[in-house]
Enzyme design. Sequence first.
Site, PDB file in Angstrom:
ATOM      1  N   GLY A 333       0.816  -1.212   0.000  1.00 52.91           N
ATOM      2  CA  GLY A 333       0.000   0.000   0.000  1.00 52.91           C
ATOM      3  C   GLY A 333       0.847   1.258   0.000  1.00 52.91           C
ATOM      4  O   GLY A 333       0.613   2.190  -0.768  1.00 52.91           O
ATOM      5  N   ARG A 334       1.858   1.292   0.867  1.00 51.38           N
ATOM      6  CA  ARG A 334       2.694   2.489   0.994  1.00 51.38           C
ATOM      7  C   ARG A 334       3.685   2.595  -0.148  1.00 51.38           C
ATOM      8  O   ARG A 334       3.931   3.682  -0.669  1.00 51.38           O
ATOM      9  CB  ARG A 334       3.454   2.446   2.318  1.00 51.38           C
ATOM     10  CG  ARG A 334       2.588   2.656   3.533  1.00 51.38           C
ATOM     11  CD  ARG A 334       3.354   2.368   4.806  1.00 51.38           C
ATOM     12  NE  ARG A 334       4.519   3.218   4.978  1.00 51.38           N
ATOM     13  CZ  ARG A 334       4.495   4.444   5.480  1.00 51.38           C
ATOM     14  NH1 ARG A 334       3.346   4.966   5.849  1.00 51.38           N
ATOM     15  NH2 ARG A 334       5.595   5.144   5.624  1.00 51.38           N
ATOM     16  N   VAL A 456      -2.180  10.261   4.002  1.00 50.19           N
ATOM     17  CA  VAL A 456      -2.678   8.934   4.348  1.00 50.19           C
ATOM     18  C   VAL A 456      -1.542   7.926   4.532  1.00 50.19           C
ATOM     19  O   VAL A 456      -0.433   8.125   4.065  1.00 50.19           O
ATOM     20  CB  VAL A 456      -3.660   8.413   3.276  1.00 50.19           C
ATOM     21  CG1 VAL A 456      -4.860   9.325   3.171  1.00 50.19           C
ATOM     22  CG2 VAL A 456      -2.976   8.281   1.911  1.00 50.19           C
ATOM     23  N   GLU A 457      -1.874   6.836   5.227  1.00 48.15           N
ATOM     24  CA  GLU A 457      -0.949   5.727   5.495  1.00 48.15           C
ATOM     25  C   GLU A 457       0.360   6.209   6.112  1.00 48.15           C
ATOM     26  O   GLU A 457       1.455   5.809   5.723  1.00 48.15           O
ATOM     27  CB  GLU A 457      -0.700   4.912   4.220  1.00 48.15           C
ATOM     28  CG  GLU A 457      -1.957   4.196   3.747  1.00 48.15           C
ATOM     29  CD  GLU A 457      -1.683   3.140   2.698  1.00 48.15           C
ATOM     30  OE1 GLU A 457      -0.603   2.524   2.744  1.00 48.15           O
ATOM     31  OE2 GLU A 457      -2.539   2.927   1.840  1.00 48.15           O
ATOM     32  N   GLY A 458       0.226   7.086   7.083  1.00 42.94           N
ATOM     33  CA  GLY A 458       1.393   7.654   7.752  1.00 42.94           C
ATOM     34  C   GLY A 458       1.769   8.972   7.126  1.00 42.94           C
ATOM     35  O   GLY A 458       2.347   9.014   6.044  1.00 42.94           O
TER      36      GLY A 458
END
Length: 794
Positions: A333-334, A456-458
Amino acid sequence: LLESKGHRHRDSMQMQMQMQQTRTLLGLVHAIDKRVYRWAKKQMPPISKTEQIALGCGTIGFDREIFGGSPSLQQLVDTYDPKLTPEEQSFLDNQVNHLCSLLNDHDVTIERDFTREAWDYMRDEKFFGLKIPKEWGGLQFSTTAVSAVLQKLATQCFDANATVAVPNSLGPGELLARYGTPEQKSYFLPRLADGTLIPCFGLTGPHSGSDATSLIGSDCVVQRINGELGVMATFKKRYITLAPVAGVVGLGLNLSDPDGLLNGIGDEGFTVALLERDHPGLRMGPRHMPLSASFMNGTVEGENVWIPMSLILGGQDRCGFGWNMFVECLAEGRGVSLPAGSVGAARNVTSATGAYARVRKQFRVPIAEFGGIQEAMALAGSDSLASIAGVDLMNAIVDNHEAPMVISSVMKQKCTELGRRVVERGMDVAAGSAICLGDRNYLGTTHMSLPIAITVEGANIMTRSFQIIGQGLTRCHPHMLELMQSLQAPKSEEKKAVDTFTKQFHKIVGHGVSNFFYSVTRGLGATVSTKTRSRDAYKNGDKLLEYHEKQLLRLSANFALTADLCFTLGGRLKFEELLMGRLADALGAIYLGYATLHHYHRRRGIQGLEAVTEHAMLRLEREAQDSLKSAADNFPGPLGPLASTVMRMGCFPLGSITRPYSDPHDSLTKEVSRLVTAPSEMRDFFQENVYVAPEGEMHQVSDLIRALPVCVEADKIAASLRRDKRRPTAAEEETIARADALRDALIQVDVYEKFPTEVADGYVRPALQGTHDRMTELHRKSFGDAPLEAAGGP
C-alpha cells in the site's frame, strides 16, 4: 638432572602465572563488558510487543546494503527487471483505456461519485481483483501491472486511482489470500474478485493519527455466548476509504482475553475481523469530504458488536496475529499504490504541461522559451524521471517476493512529495488555465488531491522524521538488531546476552571504522572526479554510469558512517526527529539515485535520456550531500560535538572542497526543458501509460499532445519566413492557420452560465438580489435616467 628439573619447574610456574594473568585479564574484560552492557541496557528503552513484531516483519535487501555503506548497482541490474506479461499489457490497452473513457474527472468532482456504468465496469472487469489468485476468480496480476493500472487511471481521474488502489493493496483480499481459513477464502475471495463485495479496511481511529499501532477505542473481549466462542467489540474508525460503499470491512481490533477462553489457541493483541455490511450492530455509510476528492471515504462504527470466532481473519489461530498480517501487506500500500498515483500525475505534467508550454504564446513567443518556464519544466522532468525509476524498482522488488518495509516508507514519502512538487510546477506553468475547474482542466483536482496522498498511510512529516530512520537503523543496520535484542534479554540470560552484545558492539565499531575509511578515500576520489569532469561528459552513457555510481558509493559510506554515529545517542535517538529527518532525506536521495541508474541501465537508448538522468542525479547527489552536512552541523546529544567532528572528518575531510556537488548548470536545465517541451523520444517516454482519448473526442491532455508537433512545425515555418523574408506557400499558410486555431482552442478555460448550486428555478445570486433591492429604493434607477432636478423634482 637437578638443573633440568629446576628449569621445568620454573617453566611450569611461569605458564601457571601467565594463565592466571590471562584469566584475570579475561575476567576484567568480562567485568567491563558486563558493566558496559548493563549501562547500555539502562539507556535502551524496552521494546514493546508491537515494535518487536514490526521488527520481525517484512524483508531486508537493498536497504541493508545502503546502511552497510557499499551497495551494488550491478546486483540491482542483475536481480530486478520489471516487465508486463502480454495479458497485463492487453488489460492496460483495452480495459483500462475503456474505463478511462467512462470517467470525466470534472463530472466526478461535481457529482462526488462515479456513474453506475463506471462502477459496474470496474466490477465486471475485475478491477477490484487484480491481485486475487486466478483460482478464486481474480486476475493474479504482478505488482508491476497493478502499479501500471493505477498510474494510467491517475492520468485521467485521481478518484478512480484511489478507488482501485485500496482493494488491491490494503483491502482484506490480500490478507484473505495469505491468511484466510479455507471457508473464508471460498466465500469471500470469489465475491471480492468479481466485485460483488467491495472491500475496505478499518484501522484508523480518532486518536490514531499517523500511529498505525494505536487501536485506542477499538477493543474486543473474548466471550462465550450460547456455547459459541467469539468477541464482543466496540470500535470507532474514520478516514476509511470505500467504507460508504463497501460490502465487507476488515476491522482492526485490540483483542483481550481476561478469562483465558482462547485456551492457548491464538493470543491477545491486534486482531482482524471480517464483517459484512449487514452485520448486526455495524454502521457504515456516512462520508467524509476529503478536499475536492470524490472517492468514497467515511466512518465504520459499532458498540457491543458480537463477532463469532469464524469471522476472525484466519480463525482463532490468528488472534493476536494482526500486526504480522498488516505490516507485511503495508509495503504494497505504501510503497506501490501511493507512488503509482504520483507517477501518473507526473507523467501528465511532463506530457500535457510540457506541450502547453510550447502551444501557449506570450509576446508572440512560446512560453517554453522563457527562462522561468524552462527551470520549472526541467525540474518537473527530472523529478518525474526519479519517481518513475523509484516506482519501477520498488515494483520489481515486491514482485521478487520481498516486502521491504524501509524502502516502502522511503517510496511513500519521497514519491508523494515529488509528485506534489511536479504538479505545483505544472500549476505554475499552466497558470490561469490550471485554476479554472472544468473539462479543460487536467491539473486542478490532482493538485487538490495530492495533499491527501501526503497524509494517508502515515503522514509524510512523521514518516520522514521518525519512521524511516527509526526502523531503518534497527532493521537494516548489519549488526544493530542482534545488539538490541541482547539488551532486551531477561536477567537469567545475561551471560549469553553480554557475549552477544560484546560481539555485535565490536562489529559496529569495526563497521564504523571501515566506513570512516571509505568515506575519506571515496570522498577524495569523488571530489577529484567531480572537479575535473566536463559539463557534457554525461553524453557518454558508460561514463555517466561510472561517474554517478562512484558518487553514490561515496554518499552511501557517508550515510553508513553517520548511521553508526547515531548509536552515541542510545535510546534518545527516537526523540531526535530533526536528525532523523535529515538522514531520511539522504537515504531517500541515495535510493532514488540508485533507482535512476538502474532505470538508465534498462531503458538506455532513448534519445535524451542521458540529459534527464544527469539532471536528476546531480540534484539527488546535492540533496544527499546537503542533508548530511546539515546533520553534521546539528548532531545532538552529550556526545554530539564529538560525533559531529568525526562525521565532518569522515564525510568532508577537506571541508567545503570535499562537498563538490552543485545544482545542474543552466545549459543542462535548458536542454532538459527542450526535451520535455518539444517533440522528442523523451517526451514519448513520459507519455507512456498516459491515457489518450480517441481523436475527435474533446480531451485536453490528448489535444495538447496532438497539437504540439503542429505548433512546433508552424513556429519553424514562421522563423523561416522571417529569416528569408518571403511569403508562405499555400501548404505553409495552412499549417500556420491550423496551429493558430489549435492554440486559440487550447488556451480557453471553462465558464458556466450557472453553477450546479444555482440551477434551481427562480434562483438569483444573493449579491444581485441585494443590488436589485437597493436600486428599487432609489428614484434614479440607472445613469441614463434624468436627475430629479432636471425633472423638476427636489
